[in-house]
Motif scaffolding. Structure first.
Motif, PDB file in Angstrom:
ATOM      1  N   PHE A  14     -29.821  17.707 -21.947  1.00  0.00           N
ATOM      2  CA  PHE A  14     -30.827  18.770 -22.044  1.00  0.00           C
ATOM      3  C   PHE A  14     -32.156  18.234 -22.570  1.00  0.00           C
ATOM      4  O   PHE A  14     -33.223  18.494 -21.999  1.00  0.00           O
ATOM      5  N   LEU A  15     -32.102  17.473 -23.665  1.00  0.00           N
ATOM      6  CA  LEU A  15     -33.333  16.973 -24.279  1.00  0.00           C
ATOM      7  C   LEU A  15     -34.084  16.014 -23.351  1.00  0.00           C
ATOM      8  O   LEU A  15     -35.322  16.035 -23.300  1.00  0.00           O
ATOM      9  N   LEU A  16     -33.350  15.205 -22.623  1.00  0.00           N
ATOM     10  CA  LEU A  16     -33.989  14.285 -21.683  1.00  0.00           C
ATOM     11  C   LEU A  16     -34.662  15.049 -20.553  1.00  0.00           C
ATOM     12  O   LEU A  16     -35.787  14.726 -20.153  1.00  0.00           O
ATOM     13  N   SER A  17     -33.983  16.053 -20.051  1.00  0.00           N
ATOM     14  CA  SER A  17     -34.553  16.849 -18.968  1.00  0.00           C
ATOM     15  C   SER A  17     -35.778  17.622 -19.452  1.00  0.00           C
ATOM     16  O   SER A  17     -36.784  17.724 -18.746  1.00  0.00           O
ATOM     17  N   GLU A  18     -35.694  18.141 -20.656  1.00  0.00           N
ATOM     18  CA  GLU A  18     -36.833  18.873 -21.216  1.00  0.00           C
ATOM     19  C   GLU A  18     -38.026  17.940 -21.400  1.00  0.00           C
ATOM     20  O   GLU A  18     -39.172  18.328 -21.146  1.00  0.00           O
ATOM     21  N   SER A  19     -37.760  16.702 -21.827  1.00  0.00           N
ATOM     22  CA  SER A  19     -38.859  15.762 -22.081  1.00  0.00           C
ATOM     23  C   SER A  19     -39.587  15.355 -20.813  1.00  0.00           C
ATOM     24  O   SER A  19     -40.750  14.932 -20.872  1.00  0.00           O
ATOM     25  N   THR A  20     -38.919  15.483 -19.663  1.00  0.00           N
ATOM     26  CA  THR A  20     -39.556  15.116 -18.391  1.00  0.00           C
ATOM     27  C   THR A  20     -40.007  16.344 -17.616  1.00  0.00           C
ATOM     28  O   THR A  20     -40.304  16.256 -16.419  1.00  0.00           O
ATOM     29  N   PHE A  21     -40.012  17.498 -18.308  1.00  0.00           N
ATOM     30  CA  PHE A  21     -40.526  18.745 -17.730  1.00  0.00           C
ATOM     31  C   PHE A  21     -39.790  19.132 -16.440  1.00  0.00           C
ATOM     32  O   PHE A  21     -40.392  19.572 -15.470  1.00  0.00           O
ATOM     33  N   SER A  22     -38.479  18.967 -16.456  1.00  0.00           N
ATOM     34  CA  SER A  22     -37.699  19.210 -15.237  1.00  0.00           C
ATOM     35  C   SER A  22     -36.560  20.214 -15.447  1.00  0.00           C
ATOM     36  O   SER A  22     -35.547  20.155 -14.764  1.00  0.00           O
ATOM     37  N   LEU A  23     -36.740  21.133 -16.403  1.00  0.00           N
ATOM     38  CA  LEU A  23     -35.714  22.152 -16.625  1.00  0.00           C
ATOM     39  C   LEU A  23     -35.680  23.132 -15.456  1.00  0.00           C
ATOM     40  O   LEU A  23     -36.721  23.554 -14.959  1.00  0.00           O
ATOM     41  N   THR A  24     -34.471  23.480 -15.040  1.00  0.00           N
ATOM     42  CA  THR A  24     -34.288  24.487 -13.988  1.00  0.00           C
ATOM     43  C   THR A  24     -33.291  25.533 -14.468  1.00  0.00           C
ATOM     44  O   THR A  24     -32.554  25.312 -15.432  1.00  0.00           O
ATOM     45  N   LYS A  25     -33.273  26.637 -13.780  1.00  0.00           N
ATOM     46  CA  LYS A  25     -32.373  27.739 -14.147  1.00  0.00           C
ATOM     47  C   LYS A  25     -30.915  27.288 -14.083  1.00  0.00           C
ATOM     48  O   LYS A  25     -30.139  27.528 -15.010  1.00  0.00           O
ATOM     49  N   ASP A  26     -30.537  26.644 -13.000  1.00  0.00           N
ATOM     50  CA  ASP A  26     -29.147  26.200 -12.841  1.00  0.00           C
ATOM     51  C   ASP A  26     -28.769  25.178 -13.905  1.00  0.00           C
ATOM     52  O   ASP A  26     -27.640  25.185 -14.413  1.00  0.00           O
ATOM     53  N   PHE A  27     -29.716  24.299 -14.241  1.00  0.00           N
ATOM     54  CA  PHE A  27     -29.415  23.248 -15.209  1.00  0.00           C
ATOM     55  C   PHE A  27     -29.181  23.822 -16.600  1.00  0.00           C
ATOM     56  O   PHE A  27     -28.214  23.442 -17.274  1.00  0.00           O
ATOM     57  N   VAL A  28     -30.029  24.736 -17.048  1.00  0.00           N
ATOM     58  CA  VAL A  28     -29.840  25.281 -18.393  1.00  0.00           C
ATOM     59  C   VAL A  28     -28.575  26.135 -18.461  1.00  0.00           C
ATOM     60  O   VAL A  28     -27.900  26.186 -19.503  1.00  0.00           O
ATOM     61  N   LYS A  29     -28.217  26.788 -17.350  1.00  0.00           N
ATOM     62  CA  LYS A  29     -26.940  27.522 -17.303  1.00  0.00           C
ATOM     63  C   LYS A  29     -25.785  26.550 -17.484  1.00  0.00           C
ATOM     64  O   LYS A  29     -24.835  26.816 -18.234  1.00  0.00           O
ATOM     65  N   TRP A  30     -25.857  25.442 -16.773  1.00  0.00           N
ATOM     66  CA  TRP A  30     -24.800  24.429 -16.883  1.00  0.00           C
ATOM     67  C   TRP A  30     -24.708  23.902 -18.306  1.00  0.00           C
ATOM     68  O   TRP A  30     -23.607  23.772 -18.860  1.00  0.00           O
ATOM     69  N   CYS A  31     -25.850  23.604 -18.929  1.00  0.00           N
ATOM     70  CA  CYS A  31     -25.865  23.086 -20.297  1.00  0.00           C
ATOM     71  C   CYS A  31     -25.190  24.060 -21.260  1.00  0.00           C
ATOM     72  O   CYS A  31     -24.367  23.656 -22.094  1.00  0.00           O
ATOM     73  N   LEU A  32     -25.521  25.336 -21.138  1.00  0.00           N
ATOM     74  CA  LEU A  32     -24.947  26.332 -22.046  1.00  0.00           C
ATOM     75  C   LEU A  32     -23.445  26.470 -21.822  1.00  0.00           C
ATOM     76  O   LEU A  32     -22.669  26.518 -22.785  1.00  0.00           O
ATOM     77  N   GLN A  33     -23.031  26.506 -20.567  1.00  0.00           N
ATOM     78  CA  GLN A  33     -21.603  26.632 -20.258  1.00  0.00           C
ATOM     79  C   GLN A  33     -20.813  25.444 -20.806  1.00  0.00           C
ATOM     80  O   GLN A  33     -19.744  25.609 -21.399  1.00  0.00           O
ATOM     81  N   GLU A  34     -21.339  24.244 -20.592  1.00  0.00           N
ATOM     82  CA  GLU A  34     -20.640  23.051 -21.062  1.00  0.00           C
ATOM     83  C   GLU A  34     -20.652  22.960 -22.579  1.00  0.00           C
ATOM     84  O   GLU A  34     -19.646  22.590 -23.191  1.00  0.00           O
ATOM     85  N   TYR A  35     -21.774  23.304 -23.189  1.00  0.00           N
ATOM     86  CA  TYR A  35     -21.861  23.234 -24.655  1.00  0.00           C
ATOM     87  C   TYR A  35     -20.871  24.197 -25.296  1.00  0.00           C
ATOM     88  O   TYR A  35     -20.183  23.854 -26.261  1.00  0.00           O
ATOM     89  N   GLU A  36     -20.774  25.395 -24.757  1.00  0.00           N
ATOM     90  CA  GLU A  36     -19.825  26.370 -25.288  1.00  0.00           C
ATOM     91  C   GLU A  36     -18.382  25.924 -25.049  1.00  0.00           C
ATOM     92  O   GLU A  36     -17.491  26.234 -25.856  1.00  0.00           O
ATOM     93  N   LYS A  37     -18.169  25.198 -23.984  1.00  0.00           N
ATOM     94  CA  LYS A  37     -16.823  24.714 -23.675  1.00  0.00           C
ATOM     95  C   LYS A  37     -16.353  23.699 -24.722  1.00  0.00           C
ATOM     96  O   LYS A  37     -15.185  23.702 -25.141  1.00  0.00           O
ATOM     97  N   PHE A  38     -17.263  22.828 -25.136  1.00  0.00           N
ATOM     98  CA  PHE A  38     -16.886  21.761 -26.069  1.00  0.00           C
ATOM     99  C   PHE A  38     -17.156  22.107 -27.520  1.00  0.00           C
ATOM    100  O   PHE A  38     -16.604  21.491 -28.418  1.00  0.00           O
ATOM    101  N   ASP A  39     -18.033  23.074 -27.779  1.00  0.00           N
ATOM    102  CA  ASP A  39     -18.376  23.433 -29.147  1.00  0.00           C
ATOM    103  C   ASP A  39     -17.261  24.284 -29.752  1.00  0.00           C
ATOM    104  O   ASP A  39     -16.874  25.293 -29.181  1.00  0.00           O
ATOM    105  N   THR A  40     -16.758  23.874 -30.909  1.00  0.00           N
ATOM    106  CA  THR A  40     -15.628  24.577 -31.520  1.00  0.00           C
ATOM    107  C   THR A  40     -15.978  25.188 -32.872  1.00  0.00           C
ATOM    108  O   THR A  40     -15.124  25.761 -33.531  1.00  0.00           O
ATOM    109  N   GLY A  41     -17.219  25.031 -33.310  1.00  0.00           N
ATOM    110  CA  GLY A  41     -17.575  25.552 -34.625  1.00  0.00           C
ATOM    111  C   GLY A  41     -19.035  25.932 -34.691  1.00  0.00           C
ATOM    112  O   GLY A  41     -19.595  26.506 -33.752  1.00  0.00           O
TER     113      GLY A  41
END
Length: 219
Positions: free
Chosen positions: A55-82
């Motif tokens: 996410f941070l790398l994509s944000e730094s290159t000004f290339s965030l997209t709707k699908d990408f941030v959805k994917w980031c949130l889904q994956e982060y919630e999948k692995f985040d346990t606390g």
């Protein structure tokens, strides 16, 4: 001495012979559960951190997209346990609420501030690789999945080393402005590549965790 006595003697000898084998089998099964559990924890934490890096790398290159941030949130919630230790979940939730146009506007606004390369560290799998000699006791699919993550992580670290080299060059005042622009372009390209490659490692990590869940369900 009758046949029954000989039978008991033979049985005692056989049990004595098999006892170390049985004991070793039981100990291996116990260790296998512990090793798999800790490998799963290590791979899960690695995947979670790489979601943040992606996410941070994509944000730094000004290339965030709707699908990408959805994917980031889904994956982060999948692995985040606390708790949201990286303080990224709230940001991702806000970005997900934005439209594609709003994200484009955000990218444009960020680009006006100029590109600033993200410092990325190397990542390791110390516990997993310290138990590499035990991998042969795991299911074949699990072994392959763990080695895939380790091998891809090695490639990731090589790319991180190159990113660091380019980043250090930006502080070299002896380099001409034209070459500085070339280095900057390389940094952007390398950052985008690493962001995408994080997704590859995360997908491989899911194989380790999915394989573990399947065997836990069938056990």
């Amino acid at each position: 001495m009758g046949w029954s006595d000989l039978g008991l003697i033979f049985l005692g000898w056989l049990l004595g012979l098999l006892s170390p084998v049985i004991q070793n089998y039981i100990l291996t099964r116990r260790k296998k559960k512990q090793v798999e559990k800790l490998i799963e924890a290590e791979v899960s934490e690695l995947a979670k951190q790489l979601v943040v890096v992606s996410f941070l790398l994509s944000e730094s290159t000004f290339s965030l997209t709707k699908d990408f941030v959805k994917w980031c949130l889904q994956e982060y919630e999948k692995f985040d346990t606390g708790a949201d230790e990286f303080q990224i979940k709230e940001r991702l939730e806000r970005f997900v609420q934005n439209s594609a146009q709003q994200l484009d506007e955000y990218n444009t606004k960020q680009s006006l501030r100029g590109f600033s390369p993200v410092g990325v560290k190397r990542y390791e799998m110390p516990y997993s690789l310290a138990h590499a000699n035990f991998f042969h006791n795991l299911e074949q699919e699990k072994q392959s999945a763990i080695w895939e993550v380790a091998n891809r992580l090695n490639t990731f670290n090589q790319e991180v080393d190159q990113l660091r080299e380019y980043r250090m060059m930006t502080f070299d005042e002896s380099i001409s402005n034209a070459n500085h622009e070339i280095i900057k372009a390389e940094l952007v390209a390398k950052s985008n590549y690493l962001s995408r490659y994080c997704k590859t490692i995360i997908a491989a990590s899911s194989k380790v965790l999915h394989n573990n869940a399947m065997h836990a369900t069938s056990a």
